[in-house]
Write a protein that holds these residues in place. Sequence first.
Motif, PDB file in Angstrom:
ATOM      1  N   ILE A  94       0.851  -1.187   0.000  1.00  0.00           N
ATOM      2  CA  ILE A  94       0.000   0.000   0.000  1.00  0.00           C
ATOM      3  C   ILE A  94       0.887   1.238   0.000  1.00  0.00           C
ATOM      4  N   LYS A  95       0.505   2.213  -0.816  1.00  0.00           N
ATOM      5  CA  LYS A  95       1.224   3.483  -0.884  1.00  0.00           C
ATOM      6  C   LYS A  95       0.269   4.631  -0.611  1.00  0.00           C
ATOM      7  N   LYS A  96       0.732   5.586   0.197  1.00  0.00           N
ATOM      8  CA  LYS A  96      -0.032   6.819   0.396  1.00  0.00           C
ATOM      9  C   LYS A  96       0.363   7.784  -0.712  1.00  0.00           C
ATOM     10  N   THR A  97      -0.595   8.151  -1.557  1.00  0.00           N
ATOM     11  CA  THR A  97      -0.303   8.997  -2.701  1.00  0.00           C
ATOM     12  C   THR A  97      -0.317  10.474  -2.315  1.00  0.00           C
ATOM     13  N   LYS A  98       0.114  11.310  -3.247  1.00  0.00           N
ATOM     14  CA  LYS A  98       0.182  12.749  -2.987  1.00  0.00           C
ATOM     15  C   LYS A  98      -1.189  13.335  -2.676  1.00  0.00           C
ATOM     16  N   LYS A  99      -2.217  12.715  -3.218  1.00  0.00           N
ATOM     17  CA  LYS A  99      -3.573  13.201  -2.963  1.00  0.00           C
ATOM     18  C   LYS A  99      -4.134  12.637  -1.653  1.00  0.00           C
ATOM     19  N   LYS A 100      -3.229  11.976  -0.879  1.00  0.00           N
ATOM     20  CA  LYS A 100      -3.567  11.431   0.438  1.00  0.00           C
ATOM     21  C   LYS A 100      -4.526  10.248   0.374  1.00  0.00           C
ATOM     22  N   GLY A 101      -4.612   9.659  -0.800  1.00  0.00           N
ATOM     23  CA  GLY A 101      -5.386   8.432  -0.911  1.00  0.00           C
ATOM     24  C   GLY A 101      -4.466   7.235  -0.790  1.00  0.00           C
ATOM     25  N   LEU A 102      -5.011   6.058  -0.554  1.00  0.00           N
ATOM     26  CA  LEU A 102      -4.225   4.841  -0.411  1.00  0.00           C
ATOM     27  C   LEU A 102      -4.348   3.993  -1.674  1.00  0.00           C
ATOM     28  N   LEU A 103      -3.208   3.667  -2.267  1.00  0.00           N
ATOM     29  CA  LEU A 103      -3.137   2.837  -3.464  1.00  0.00           C
ATOM     30  C   LEU A 103      -2.741   1.421  -3.070  1.00  0.00           C
ATOM     31  N   GLY A 104      -3.547   0.447  -3.452  1.00  0.00           N
ATOM     32  CA  GLY A 104      -3.245  -0.954  -3.168  1.00  0.00           C
ATOM     33  C   GLY A 104      -2.633  -1.644  -4.369  1.00  0.00           C
ATOM     34  N   ASP A 105      -1.545  -2.388  -4.148  1.00  0.00           N
ATOM     35  CA  ASP A 105      -0.828  -3.058  -5.236  1.00  0.00           C
ATOM     36  C   ASP A 105      -0.471  -4.477  -4.798  1.00  0.00           C
ATOM     37  N   ASN A 106      -0.022  -5.279  -5.737  1.00  0.00           N
ATOM     38  CA  ASN A 106       0.469  -6.622  -5.431  1.00  0.00           C
ATOM     39  C   ASN A 106       1.780  -6.854  -6.164  1.00  0.00           C
ATOM     40  N   THR A 107       2.868  -6.981  -5.418  1.00  0.00           N
ATOM     41  CA  THR A 107       4.191  -7.222  -6.000  1.00  0.00           C
ATOM     42  C   THR A 107       4.650  -8.660  -5.791  1.00  0.00           C
ATOM     43  N   ASP A 108       3.785  -9.492  -5.192  1.00  0.00           N
ATOM     44  CA  ASP A 108       4.161 -10.887  -4.947  1.00  0.00           C
ATOM     45  C   ASP A 108       4.427 -11.636  -6.239  1.00  0.00           C
ATOM     46  N   GLY A 109       3.521 -11.488  -7.195  1.00  0.00           N
ATOM     47  CA  GLY A 109       3.638 -12.251  -8.421  1.00  0.00           C
ATOM     48  C   GLY A 109       4.893 -11.935  -9.203  1.00  0.00           C
ATOM     49  N   ILE A 110       5.168 -10.659  -9.418  1.00  0.00           N
ATOM     50  CA  ILE A 110       6.355 -10.266 -10.164  1.00  0.00           C
ATOM     51  C   ILE A 110       7.622 -10.609  -9.387  1.00  0.00           C
ATOM     52  N   GLY A 111       7.566 -10.527  -8.056  1.00  0.00           N
ATOM     53  CA  GLY A 111       8.721 -10.890  -7.234  1.00  0.00           C
ATOM     54  C   GLY A 111       9.001 -12.381  -7.299  1.00  0.00           C
ATOM     55  N   PHE A 112       7.945 -13.176  -7.272  1.00  0.00           N
ATOM     56  CA  PHE A 112       8.071 -14.631  -7.352  1.00  0.00           C
ATOM     57  C   PHE A 112       8.633 -15.059  -8.704  1.00  0.00           C
ATOM     58  N   LEU A 113       8.043 -14.540  -9.769  1.00  0.00           N
ATOM     59  CA  LEU A 113       8.494 -14.911 -11.112  1.00  0.00           C
ATOM     60  C   LEU A 113       9.928 -14.455 -11.357  1.00  0.00           C
ATOM     61  N   SER A 114      10.282 -13.280 -10.862  1.00  0.00           N
ATOM     62  CA  SER A 114      11.656 -12.777 -11.017  1.00  0.00           C
ATOM     63  C   SER A 114      12.657 -13.717 -10.375  1.00  0.00           C
ATOM     64  N   ASP A 115      12.319 -14.250  -9.201  1.00  0.00           N
ATOM     65  CA  ASP A 115      13.228 -15.165  -8.510  1.00  0.00           C
ATOM     66  C   ASP A 115      13.329 -16.498  -9.250  1.00  0.00           C
ATOM     67  N   LEU A 116      12.207 -16.998  -9.746  1.00  0.00           N
ATOM     68  CA  LEU A 116      12.231 -18.253 -10.502  1.00  0.00           C
ATOM     69  C   LEU A 116      13.085 -18.126 -11.757  1.00  0.00           C
ATOM     70  N   ILE A 117      12.936 -17.011 -12.457  1.00  0.00           N
ATOM     71  CA  ILE A 117      13.709 -16.795 -13.685  1.00  0.00           C
ATOM     72  C   ILE A 117      15.191 -16.652 -13.370  1.00  0.00           C
ATOM     73  N   PHE A 118      15.508 -15.889 -12.317  1.00  0.00           N
ATOM     74  CA  PHE A 118      16.901 -15.670 -11.931  1.00  0.00           C
ATOM     75  C   PHE A 118      17.583 -16.992 -11.566  1.00  0.00           C
ATOM     76  N   LYS A 119      16.848 -17.865 -10.860  1.00  0.00           N
ATOM     77  CA  LYS A 119      17.414 -19.143 -10.426  1.00  0.00           C
ATOM     78  C   LYS A 119      17.252 -20.234 -11.490  1.00  0.00           C
ATOM     79  N   LYS A 120      16.654 -19.890 -12.633  1.00  0.00           N
ATOM     80  CA  LYS A 120      16.432 -20.838 -13.732  1.00  0.00           C
ATOM     81  C   LYS A 120      15.612 -22.042 -13.274  1.00  0.00           C
ATOM     82  N   LEU A 121      14.525 -21.745 -12.565  1.00  0.00           N
ATOM     83  CA  LEU A 121      13.653 -22.785 -12.027  1.00  0.00           C
ATOM     84  C   LEU A 121      12.358 -22.928 -12.814  1.00  0.00           C
TER      85      LEU A 121
END
Length: 278
Positions: A94-121
């Motif tokens: 979650i990020k607090k934006t300049k307009k003081k709203g809360l932005l919800g994101d998901n970085t699990d998927g890209i983080g998981f895939l990045s590790d699998l690719i890096f380790k050649k799994l």
Amino acid sequence: MNKEFKNSLYAVFGNPIDHSQSPKIHNFFLKKYNFHENYIRVCLEKENFLSDILFFFKNGGKGANITLPFKEKVFSICDSITERARIAGAINTIKKTKKKGLLGDNTDGIGFLSDLIFKKLIKKNFNILLLGAGGAARGVLHPLLNFKCNVYITNRTFSKAEYLSEKFKKFGNIQSVSLNSLHRKNYNLVVNATSTSVLNISPVIPSSLVSKKTIYYDMFYGEKNTSFINFCKKHGAQKVFNGFGMLVNQAAHSFFLWKKIFPNVNDVFYFFERKTVT
């Protein structure tokens, strides 16, 4: 709570949370890129977690990571949601934006895939068995399907696996399989996305699922081998990995969301390896 949040502009929220290495990683990033800010971990009671997270942001918080068991439950406090979080049905950043709203994101998927690719799994057309149907599993389904892998999902409550299989079938080849029928398929990669390792209990999979050729990846991690990794090794697995690499990569994407700087993840791996040796 007030004392915990003082001078801490970033945090990870979960329950349990003592195992989390996120503060070490993010404080390393903050220091490396000359931000005089702090990142902490906070264990939240399940009854008041939404109000506690809101309190954090109302009192100066800029960004947060969300972990078990809250990833699927923080949508209501976010003013806007990224496409990948919407598809996943889970929020880990979650990020607090300049307009003081809360932005919800998901970085699990890209983080998981990045590790699998890096380790050649991982390779295209891999048969992947995903254990679990909660927020951790939701976050990685779309990246795996988008990578053109065949995903088989199972869960102790089978209806949850069926639900996710139906929800994500428009993105690629995904099937729900019951725990009793796991042995009927040869898998290239088996991924533990259940909470068994966090709770330090044995995984609910048959030992016949373990082989020397298959890759086993636990999305969780600890100072010692997780219960899933110990189970796989006990029954003859030779290719086993924990989720620390996933954690570092998803942390880097979270940091980029907050600071618009993508940190060098190799610096973190080098730092932790050096600390372990000394």
